[in-house]
Design a protein around this motif. Structure first.
Motif, PDB file in Angstrom:
ATOM      1  N   MET A 150       0.884  -1.266  -0.067  1.00 48.39           N
ATOM      2  CA  MET A 150      -0.029   0.201   0.161  1.00 48.39           C
ATOM      3  C   MET A 150       0.946   1.219   0.191  1.00 48.39           C
ATOM      4  SD  MET A 150      -3.119  -0.791  -0.211  1.00 48.39           S
ATOM      5  CE  MET A 150      -2.356  -2.477  -1.328  1.00 48.39           C
ATOM      6  N   ALA A 151       2.099   1.185   0.735  1.00 51.11           N
ATOM      7  CA  ALA A 151       2.863   2.426   0.675  1.00 51.11           C
ATOM      8  C   ALA A 151       3.361   2.636  -0.712  1.00 51.11           C
ATOM      9  CB  ALA A 151       4.286   2.296   1.830  1.00 51.11           C
ATOM     10  N   GLY A 152       3.721   1.423  -1.313  1.00 57.12           N
ATOM     11  CA  GLY A 152       4.164   1.683  -2.726  1.00 57.12           C
ATOM     12  C   GLY A 152       3.018   2.243  -3.920  1.00 57.12           C
ATOM     13  N   ALA A 153       1.952   1.618  -3.568  1.00 54.19           N
ATOM     14  CA  ALA A 153       0.614   2.304  -4.419  1.00 54.19           C
ATOM     15  C   ALA A 153       0.441   3.678  -3.955  1.00 54.19           C
ATOM     16  CB  ALA A 153      -0.610   1.550  -3.919  1.00 54.19           C
ATOM     17  N   VAL A 154       0.833   4.262  -3.019  1.00 55.78           N
ATOM     18  CA  VAL A 154       0.365   5.632  -2.435  1.00 55.78           C
ATOM     19  C   VAL A 154       1.699   6.370  -3.066  1.00 55.78           C
ATOM     20  CG1 VAL A 154       0.803   7.399  -0.714  1.00 55.78           C
ATOM     21  CG2 VAL A 154      -0.625   5.454  -0.280  1.00 55.78           C
TER      22      VAL A 154
END
Length: 272
Positions: free
Chosen positions: A240-244
């Protein structure tokens, strides 16, 4: 009944907005959750303890900065070249007279119905023959001009008064000078709209960079994020951090340029 129509409409719109934003909110919240908390049921909408460890891991252990730079180079160069080439072609189809102009434009519009995936194999073979595979140019070249971009610019350029162009020609301006000093300033709203579309498309593109970029150090963010899912499928917070980080530049660009984007869309609808 009429008195209820307004509040009911607002309630439906607000509900739709909340349902649309909920996945994005959860994505951001999950990126700050401790490891394993995002997989709890029912899903948490706020981290019990805010942590930025996953973002630190992305830039230190997984070298996401390199992939972000790759995406930025490809998206920026593609957008800059695309805006110039598409605006030139759109202006030519709208205002310049040459043999076969209308037939060629109809042929281009007809080609819109052809799926882009059909041209991937011949384009890949052509780039391979000239030695561009696994380079930035391999990812940039397909986006440098598009039928949609030419169509969009042509439709807007039709609204430019011929008298304005004729006055510039009478003052001794050549076609290139007219394009640079008259057409481009007039088309600024639609240029921003086209630029945003192109930047978002190049930034979010996954399939074509996956095909032509074979070296891991050349990967763009979407390709790197897909590999991250395969290697860290259990680490939801890290993904999710990568997606953000993948979504953030596009959101920032849209928010910063939304005034020009809306002006371009509205003026195009009013004039077209």
């Amino acid at each position: 009944m009429r008195t209820l129509r307004g509040p009911l409409l607002y309630a439906v719109l607000i509900t739709g907005a909340v349902l649309t934003l909920m996945p994005l909110w959860w994505m951001v919240a999950a990126s700050f959750m401790p490891t394993g908390e995002a997989n709890s049921f029912p899903p948490r909408l706020w981290p019990s303890r805010v942590t930025g460890d996953h973002y630190v891991d992305l830039f230190t252990r997984l070298n996401l900065a390199r992939y972000a730079v790759n995406s930025l180079i490809i998206a920026t160069v593609t957008t800059a070249i695309s805006v110039v080439l598409n605006s030139m072609a759109g202006y030519a189809f709208a205002k310049l007279r040459f043999r076969g102009r209308d037939r060629l434009f109809r042929l281009l519009v007809a080609a819109l119905v052809i799926p882009g995936q059909i041209g991937m194999l011949p384009l890949f073979l052509m780039l391979k023959q000239i030695g561009l595979i696994n380079t930035y140019w391999a990812a940039i070249i397909p986006g440098m001009a598009s039928i949609f971009g030419i169509f969009l610019m042509r439709q807007y350029a039709l609204s430019i008064p011929d008298s304005l162009l004729d006055a510039a020609r009478m003052d001794g301006a050549g076609e290139l000078r007219i394009y640079w000093e008259v057409v481009l300033p007039t088309c600024r709203p639609i240029l921003v709209t086209l630029g945003l579309f192109t930047f978002m498309g190049a930034w979010n593109d996954f399939l074509w960079p996956l095909v032509v970029l074979t070296d891991g150090s050349m990967y763009t963010l979407p390709v790197a994020l897909a590999n991250l899912v395969g290697e860290h499928v259990q680490d939801t917070e890290l993904m999710m951090a990568g997606a953000v980080l993948t979504v953030l530049p596009v959101v920032v660009a849209f928010v910063a340029l939304q005034r020009f984007y809306i002006a371009g869309v509205m003026s195009g609808s009013l004039k077209g």
